[in-house]
Design an enzyme around this catalytic site. Sequence first.
Site, mmCIF file in Angstrom:
data_model
loop_
_atom_site.group_PDB
_atom_site.id
_atom_site.type_symbol
_atom_site.label_atom_id
_atom_site.label_comp_id
_atom_site.label_asym_id
_atom_site.label_seq_id
_atom_site.Cartn_x
_atom_site.Cartn_y
_atom_site.Cartn_z
ATOM 1 N N GLU A 1 6.072 8.547 9.122
ATOM 2 C CA GLU A 1 5.072 8.409 8.057
ATOM 3 C C GLU A 1 4.483 9.790 7.812
ATOM 4 O O GLU A 1 4.284 10.557 8.760
ATOM 5 C CB GLU A 1 3.993 7.405 8.494
ATOM 6 C CG GLU A 1 2.957 7.116 7.428
ATOM 7 C CD GLU A 1 2.006 5.969 7.826
ATOM 8 O OE1 GLU A 1 2.493 4.936 8.326
ATOM 9 O OE2 GLU A 1 0.795 6.134 7.643
ATOM 10 N N ARG B 1 -10.753 -5.084 8.264
ATOM 11 C CA ARG B 1 -11.132 -4.112 7.237
ATOM 12 C C ARG B 1 -11.386 -4.813 5.910
ATOM 13 O O ARG B 1 -12.383 -4.550 5.227
ATOM 14 C CB ARG B 1 -10.009 -3.072 7.104
ATOM 15 C CG ARG B 1 -10.186 -2.131 5.921
ATOM 16 C CD ARG B 1 -9.135 -1.035 5.916
ATOM 17 N NE ARG B 1 -7.761 -1.517 5.830
ATOM 18 C CZ ARG B 1 -6.691 -0.724 5.783
ATOM 19 N NH1 ARG B 1 -6.838 0.589 5.833
ATOM 20 N NH2 ARG B 1 -5.472 -1.224 5.704
ATOM 21 N N TYR C 1 0.479 -6.296 -1.548
ATOM 22 C CA TYR C 1 1.621 -6.683 -0.712
ATOM 23 C C TYR C 1 1.636 -8.206 -0.555
ATOM 24 O O TYR C 1 0.586 -8.820 -0.364
ATOM 25 C CB TYR C 1 1.513 -6.077 0.691
ATOM 26 C CG TYR C 1 1.914 -4.622 0.857
ATOM 27 C CD1 TYR C 1 2.562 -3.906 -0.149
ATOM 28 C CD2 TYR C 1 1.654 -3.970 2.056
ATOM 29 C CE1 TYR C 1 2.923 -2.583 0.056
ATOM 30 C CE2 TYR C 1 2.012 -2.646 2.261
ATOM 31 C CZ TYR C 1 2.649 -1.951 1.251
ATOM 32 O OH TYR C 1 3.001 -0.642 1.457
HETATM 33 C C1 3EB Z 1 2.495 1.556 3.874
HETATM 34 O O1 3EB Z 1 2.803 2.198 2.864
HETATM 35 C C2 3EB Z 1 2.600 2.263 5.179
HETATM 36 O O2 3EB Z 1 -3.360 0.373 6.215
HETATM 37 O O3 3EB Z 1 -4.597 2.095 5.694
HETATM 38 C C3 3EB Z 1 0.026 3.791 5.003
HETATM 39 C C4 3EB Z 1 -1.237 4.276 4.649
HETATM 40 C C5 3EB Z 1 0.136 2.588 5.657
HETATM 41 C C6 3EB Z 1 -2.385 3.553 4.937
HETATM 42 C C7 3EB Z 1 -3.487 1.554 5.856
HETATM 43 C C8 3EB Z 1 -1.033 1.866 5.948
HETATM 44 C C9 3EB Z 1 -2.271 2.335 5.586
HETATM 45 O O4 3EB Z 1 2.183 0.368 3.825
HETATM 46 C C10 3EB Z 1 1.454 2.049 6.085
#
Ligand code: 3EB
Length: 340
Positions: A330, A155, A209
Site C-alpha cells: 500500500e 470509526r 464498498y
Molecule cells: C483501500 O483502498 C485500501 O480505512 O482509512 C486505504 C486507505 C485503505 C485508507 C482506511 C483503508 C483506509 O480500501 C485500504
Amino acid sequence: MSPVRRDPAANFAHPVDCRFVNAIPAGAVPLGEIHFGASPVASEHVVHPQAWVGMPVLTGEPSVELWTSTQPVLTQRIGPLTFARNRDVLFGCFVAETVTDFAVFEARVQEAYARLLTLAEAEGYPHLLRIWNYFPGIGDQSGGLDRYMVFCRGRHQAIEAHYGGRFTGRLPAASAVGTRHGGLVIYFLAGRTPGRHRENPRQVSAYCYPPQYGPKSPSFARGTLVRDSKRDVLYLSGTASIVGHESRHPEDPLAQLEETLANLEALIDSTATEEGMAGDGLKAITQLKAYVRRRQDLAILRPALESRLGPATQCLYLQADICRPELLLEIEAIASLSRA
Ligand code: 3EB
C-alpha cells in the site's frame, strides 16, 4: 475608496510542511513527530504531539515523520489527545494501549474519533484534511469479522454520530495500516477552512464498498487537496492494487505495484485536470510511504517504484500488514501541484 484587490488564493494558507528526518533540525517549529520503527523511542521533554508506530523500517532512510509549522504554534494536551495548532491548521495525535478484545477495541476507536472530532471543532478547525490510523493485529479474525472491519465500524459510528446523517462529503484522505508492535495511534490534520476531497476514477469510493468488505464501509476519501497561497498540496490516501472495489494480482507484488501506481497517477491527474492545476503525474509526489507486507519483496519493489518517481521524492519503506490479506503493498503520498 477603491476596492481592495485580493488574490483569491490568499484566502487559503496551509503553513505546514512534512519531511522524513533523523532528528529535529534546529529552529524547526514542530507540530508533531511520528517515529516509525521496531522499538519505541523514549523522548521526554516533548510537548508537541508525538507517537511511535511499531513498524520495522526497511531501509536506512530517515524514519521520523516531522510536521512543522511556518507560524507560531500552541500545544495542549487533553487526556489521550495531544494537539498543536497554528493560525490555520491543527495537528492532533491520539495514542491508546493495545486492546485485544474486539468489542473493547471498537469502543476505543469510537471514543478516539468522537474525541478528535469534538476537539477539532471546539478549537475552530472543524474540517478534517488527513487522518492516519495504525494498530496491531489488523488481520485478526473473530466472530466472522477481522479487526479492520471492526475498526471501520467504530470509526463509522463516531463520524455518523458527530455529523449526523450524511457525512461522506466531509471525509478526508486517510490511511489505515497494521503495525507489528504498540497500541492504537491515530493522528490527523484539520483546518479552519475545508479541503477539497477527491475520489479516484479507477476505484469505487471506499464509503460505497459493498458489504462483503465489512458491515460498515471505510470512511475516507481517496485524496484531499488543500489550497495554499504558494502551492497546493494533495494528500493521497493509502492506495493499493484495488480496481473498482476488487483486489487485483494476488501473489504478484510487482503487478500490484503497477496497479497501485496507476491508481495514484489517476488520482493526481484527475485532480489536476478538474481543479485547474498543472498535472505532473507521479513526479508531483514529494513524500511517499510504502507499506510492504513481506520484507523479501522490497528488493524488486523499490527499484521499480523509484524509477517512476522524481529525484527529490522522499520515500519511507515500512513493513506492515495491509487491511486485506491478499494485498502485499500500500502506498500513501503527498504531492505538490501548481496552479495552471
Ligand atoms: C483501500 O483502498 C485500501 O480505512 O482509512 C486505504 C486507505 C485503505 C485508507 C482506511 C483503508 C483506509 O480500501 C485500504
